[in-house]
Motif scaffolding. Structure first.
Motif, PDB file in Angstrom:
ATOM      1  N   SER A 120      18.289 -19.922  -9.732  1.00 35.62           N
ATOM      2  CA  SER A 120      17.704 -19.446 -10.984  1.00 35.62           C
ATOM      3  C   SER A 120      16.923 -18.146 -10.842  1.00 35.62           C
ATOM      4  N   SER A 121      16.509 -17.815  -9.612  1.00 37.31           N
ATOM      5  CA  SER A 121      15.762 -16.575  -9.390  1.00 37.31           C
ATOM      6  C   SER A 121      15.940 -16.130  -7.949  1.00 37.31           C
ATOM      7  N   VAL A 122      15.584 -14.892  -7.687  1.00 34.14           N
ATOM      8  CA  VAL A 122      15.708 -14.359  -6.327  1.00 34.14           C
ATOM      9  C   VAL A 122      14.802 -15.120  -5.359  1.00 34.14           C
ATOM     10  N   PRO A 123      13.513 -15.319  -5.674  1.00 31.06           N
ATOM     11  CA  PRO A 123      12.672 -16.069  -4.726  1.00 31.06           C
ATOM     12  C   PRO A 123      13.176 -17.486  -4.451  1.00 31.06           C
ATOM     13  N   SER A 124      13.632 -18.177  -5.502  1.00 33.27           N
ATOM     14  CA  SER A 124      14.139 -19.536  -5.274  1.00 33.27           C
ATOM     15  C   SER A 124      15.434 -19.505  -4.474  1.00 33.27           C
ATOM     16  N   GLY A 125      16.239 -18.476  -4.694  1.00 28.66           N
ATOM     17  CA  GLY A 125      17.475 -18.333  -3.921  1.00 28.66           C
ATOM     18  C   GLY A 125      17.202 -18.107  -2.447  1.00 28.66           C
ATOM     19  N   ILE A 126      16.263 -17.214  -2.160  1.00 27.75           N
ATOM     20  CA  ILE A 126      15.912 -16.949  -0.759  1.00 27.75           C
ATOM     21  C   ILE A 126      15.375 -18.201  -0.102  1.00 27.75           C
ATOM     22  N   SER A 127      14.441 -18.862  -0.774  1.00 29.69           N
ATOM     23  CA  SER A 127      13.843 -20.043  -0.149  1.00 29.69           C
ATOM     24  C   SER A 127      14.850 -21.164   0.052  1.00 29.69           C
ATOM     25  N   SER A 128      15.758 -21.373  -0.902  1.00 29.75           N
ATOM     26  CA  SER A 128      16.739 -22.451  -0.729  1.00 29.75           C
ATOM     27  C   SER A 128      17.746 -22.130   0.381  1.00 29.75           C
ATOM     28  N   ILE A 129      18.164 -20.868   0.477  1.00 28.94           N
ATOM     29  CA  ILE A 129      19.099 -20.493   1.541  1.00 28.94           C
ATOM     30  C   ILE A 129      18.441 -20.646   2.907  1.00 28.94           C
TER      31      ILE A 129
ATOM     32  N   GLU B 215      19.994 -23.243   5.380  1.00 34.01           N
ATOM     33  CA  GLU B 215      20.878 -22.633   6.376  1.00 34.01           C
ATOM     34  C   GLU B 215      20.161 -21.782   7.413  1.00 34.01           C
ATOM     35  N   GLY B 216      18.874 -21.572   7.229  1.00 37.28           N
ATOM     36  CA  GLY B 216      18.145 -20.678   8.121  1.00 37.28           C
ATOM     37  C   GLY B 216      18.307 -19.235   7.665  1.00 37.28           C
ATOM     38  N   VAL B 217      17.642 -18.326   8.367  1.00 41.18           N
ATOM     39  CA  VAL B 217      17.676 -16.910   7.996  1.00 41.18           C
ATOM     40  C   VAL B 217      19.096 -16.358   8.023  1.00 41.18           C
ATOM     41  N   PHE B 218      19.893 -16.825   8.963  1.00 41.42           N
ATOM     42  CA  PHE B 218      21.266 -16.319   9.047  1.00 41.42           C
ATOM     43  C   PHE B 218      22.122 -16.736   7.858  1.00 41.42           C
ATOM     44  N   GLY B 219      21.661 -17.704   7.071  1.00 41.69           N
ATOM     45  CA  GLY B 219      22.361 -18.079   5.849  1.00 41.69           C
ATOM     46  C   GLY B 219      22.399 -16.946   4.837  1.00 41.69           C
ATOM     47  N   LEU B 220      21.437 -16.019   4.933  1.00 41.13           N
ATOM     48  CA  LEU B 220      21.428 -14.854   4.048  1.00 41.13           C
ATOM     49  C   LEU B 220      22.591 -13.921   4.339  1.00 41.13           C
ATOM     50  N   TYR B 221      23.223 -14.119   5.481  1.00 44.30           N
ATOM     51  CA  TYR B 221      24.354 -13.277   5.882  1.00 44.30           C
ATOM     52  C   TYR B 221      25.687 -14.013   5.782  1.00 44.30           C
ATOM     53  N   ARG B 222      25.713 -15.081   4.990  1.00 44.85           N
ATOM     54  CA  ARG B 222      26.961 -15.803   4.768  1.00 44.85           C
ATOM     55  C   ARG B 222      27.975 -14.846   4.145  1.00 44.85           C
ATOM     56  N   GLY B 223      29.139 -14.758   4.713  1.00 42.42           N
ATOM     57  CA  GLY B 223      30.160 -13.851   4.212  1.00 42.42           C
ATOM     58  C   GLY B 223      30.088 -12.452   4.793  1.00 42.42           C
ATOM     59  N   TYR B 224      29.183 -12.246   5.751  1.00 44.20           N
ATOM     60  CA  TYR B 224      28.993 -10.905   6.321  1.00 44.20           C
ATOM     61  C   TYR B 224      30.263 -10.378   6.988  1.00 44.20           C
TER      62      TYR B 224
ATOM     63  N   SER C  85      25.334 -12.642  -6.281  1.00 44.42           N
ATOM     64  CA  SER C  85      26.470 -13.491  -6.649  1.00 44.42           C
ATOM     65  C   SER C  85      26.018 -14.915  -6.966  1.00 44.42           C
ATOM     66  N   LEU C  86      25.009 -15.410  -6.252  1.00 47.86           N
ATOM     67  CA  LEU C  86      24.500 -16.757  -6.553  1.00 47.86           C
ATOM     68  C   LEU C  86      23.804 -16.796  -7.913  1.00 47.86           C
TER      69      LEU C  86
END
Length: 108
Positions: free
Chosen positions: A55-64, A68-77, A47-48
């Motif tokens: 702009s890319s999956v790696p940049s998205g993961i690193s920015s999140i 926000e920390g690792v739990f930021g990957l679960y925003r909206g869970y 969605s991002l």
């Protein structure tokens, strides 16, 4: 789906047949939760990417993770679970319960 089949097999061993109907709904809910632990970060990144926020999956993961920390990957869970757990319970639980009723009827 593999988690559901595994849970269903375990339930058949340990759950009395009188309670198998509700157990199938519980198996469906637990299998979705197990699957969603893997799928939710991917859905968030998708969605991002679609909205142009990364702009890319790696940049998205690193920015999140950076912001926000690792739990930021679960925003909206919780929203995903509130939407999809009942649907999965209905879809898989109802299918297997109807299948069981049909097979019992066919045996008669």
């Amino acid at each position: 789906m593999m988690a559901y089949e595994s849970l269903k097999t375990g339930a058949k061993k340990y759950v009395p047949s009188d309670f198998m109907g509700p157990a199938l709904f519980l198996c469906a809910a637990l299998s979705f939760i197990a699957m969603s632990i893997i799928a939710v970060p991917g859905e968030l990144l998708k969605s991002l990417l679609q909205t142009g926020k990364v702009s890319s999956v790696p940049s998205g993961i690193s920015s999140i993770v950076k912001e926000e920390g690792v739990f930021g990957l679960y925003r909206g869970y919780s929203g995903v679970c509130l939407r999809d757990v009942p649907y999965t319970m209905f879809e898989l639980g109802l299918y297997d319960n109807l299948k069981r009723v049909y097979l019992d009827f066919k045996k008669r």
